[in-house]
Write an enzyme that holds these catalytic residues in place. Sequence first.
Site, PDB file in Angstrom:
ATOM      1  N   ASP A 106    -101.430 -72.241 -32.670  1.00  0.00           N
ATOM      2  CA  ASP A 106    -100.294 -71.322 -32.797  1.00  0.00           C
ATOM      3  C   ASP A 106     -99.001 -72.153 -32.702  1.00  0.00           C
ATOM      4  O   ASP A 106     -98.642 -72.835 -33.657  1.00  0.00           O
ATOM      5  CB  ASP A 106    -100.438 -70.304 -31.656  1.00  0.00           C
ATOM      6  CG  ASP A 106     -99.596 -69.070 -31.822  1.00  0.00           C
ATOM      7  OD1 ASP A 106     -98.433 -69.199 -32.204  1.00  0.00           O
ATOM      8  OD2 ASP A 106    -100.087 -67.958 -31.545  1.00  0.00           O
ATOM      9  N   ASP A 162    -108.634 -63.062 -27.765  1.00  0.00           N
ATOM     10  CA  ASP A 162    -108.450 -61.873 -26.927  1.00  0.00           C
ATOM     11  C   ASP A 162    -107.056 -61.270 -26.994  1.00  0.00           C
ATOM     12  O   ASP A 162    -106.096 -61.904 -27.421  1.00  0.00           O
ATOM     13  CB  ASP A 162    -108.704 -62.237 -25.459  1.00  0.00           C
ATOM     14  CG  ASP A 162    -107.561 -63.054 -24.853  1.00  0.00           C
ATOM     15  OD1 ASP A 162    -107.143 -64.049 -25.480  1.00  0.00           O
ATOM     16  OD2 ASP A 162    -107.056 -62.682 -23.771  1.00  0.00           O
TER      17      ASP A 162
HETATM   18  C1  PRP Z   1    -105.020 -69.788 -27.031  1.00  0.00           C
HETATM   19  C2  PRP Z   1    -105.846 -70.709 -27.912  1.00  0.00           C
HETATM   20  C3  PRP Z   1    -105.181 -72.025 -27.732  1.00  0.00           C
HETATM   21  C4  PRP Z   1    -103.740 -71.664 -27.492  1.00  0.00           C
HETATM   22  C5  PRP Z   1    -102.995 -71.866 -28.751  1.00  0.00           C
HETATM   23  O1  PRP Z   1    -105.496 -69.870 -25.734  1.00  0.00           O
HETATM   24  O2  PRP Z   1    -107.190 -70.736 -27.533  1.00  0.00           O
HETATM   25  O3  PRP Z   1    -105.708 -72.740 -26.646  1.00  0.00           O
HETATM   26  O4  PRP Z   1    -103.690 -70.289 -27.122  1.00  0.00           O
HETATM   27  O5  PRP Z   1    -101.655 -71.539 -28.562  1.00  0.00           O
HETATM   28  P1  PRP Z   1    -100.481 -72.601 -28.765  1.00  0.00           P
HETATM   29  O6  PRP Z   1    -100.766 -73.332 -30.058  1.00  0.00           O
HETATM   30  O7  PRP Z   1     -99.274 -71.695 -28.874  1.00  0.00           O
HETATM   31  O8  PRP Z   1    -100.432 -73.494 -27.590  1.00  0.00           O
HETATM   32  P2  PRP Z   1    -105.027 -68.873 -24.588  1.00  0.00           P
HETATM   33  O9  PRP Z   1    -103.917 -69.516 -23.794  1.00  0.00           O
HETATM   34  O10 PRP Z   1    -104.743 -67.528 -25.177  1.00  0.00           O
HETATM   35  O11 PRP Z   1    -106.307 -68.830 -23.651  1.00  0.00           O
HETATM   36  P3  PRP Z   1    -107.811 -68.386 -23.999  1.00  0.00           P
HETATM   37  O12 PRP Z   1    -108.380 -69.471 -24.904  1.00  0.00           O
HETATM   38  O13 PRP Z   1    -108.476 -68.350 -22.679  1.00  0.00           O
HETATM   39  O14 PRP Z   1    -107.753 -67.055 -24.691  1.00  0.00           O
END
Ligand code: PRP
Length: 183
Positions: A106, A162
């Site tokens: 993201d 999620d």
């Molecule tokens: C999500 C995904 C990545 C991160 C990406 O994890 O799995 O690790 O966000 O976002 P970024 O590129 O903006 O850093 P999340 O923090 O939602 O945790 P999860 O995997 O436990 O759902």
Amino acid sequence: MKNEMQEDILRVLFTQEEIQNRVNALGAQISGVYQGRTPLFLGVLKGCFVFMADLMRAVSIQCNMDFMAVSSYGNGTSSTGAVRITKDLSRDIEGQDIIIVEDILDSGITLNYLRGYLSTRLPSSIRIVTLLDKPDRRRADIHPDYFGFTVPDEFVVGYGLDYAERYRNLPYIGILKPEVYSS
Ligand code: PRP
């Protein structure tokens, strides 16, 4: 039995079959690139777990697996880019070929941090595979080496992703209805 999560989904982005086909193709591609080597697939919990389980079964070369868990300060919107490691590597990675496995790239803040952290452990290479890439939101200079699909800047859930810890077990990827997270 009716899937009770279904009514919260605005639109299906990728069906189970589309995801499976794409993941199989990614597994074959990575197997070709790493033939004769034994890379370490490093899943970033929790979101990676469904993708990683399918990807690993589509990979036909010898490999190792490990997992890390990280959490972003300030819900990932923090300008500091600070990320906290809540589960570290279980063994040394010096001299190994690392493939980080993510569900979504993201802003890139998580992976940018993780890549820097892993580099200090002296692996021979670090590459990134993500199922979803959301380039419109990128804030860090980071790109996936392999990715499944590009997604628009919408709230996507399912197949490991999620909203408030729910919908991870949805077998497809869909856009969440705005009223679900704005209410
Ligand atoms: C999500 C995904 C990545 C991160 C990406 O994890 O799995 O690790 O966000 O976002 P970024 O590129 O903006 O850093 P999340 O923090 O939602 O945790 P999860 O995997 O436990 O759902």
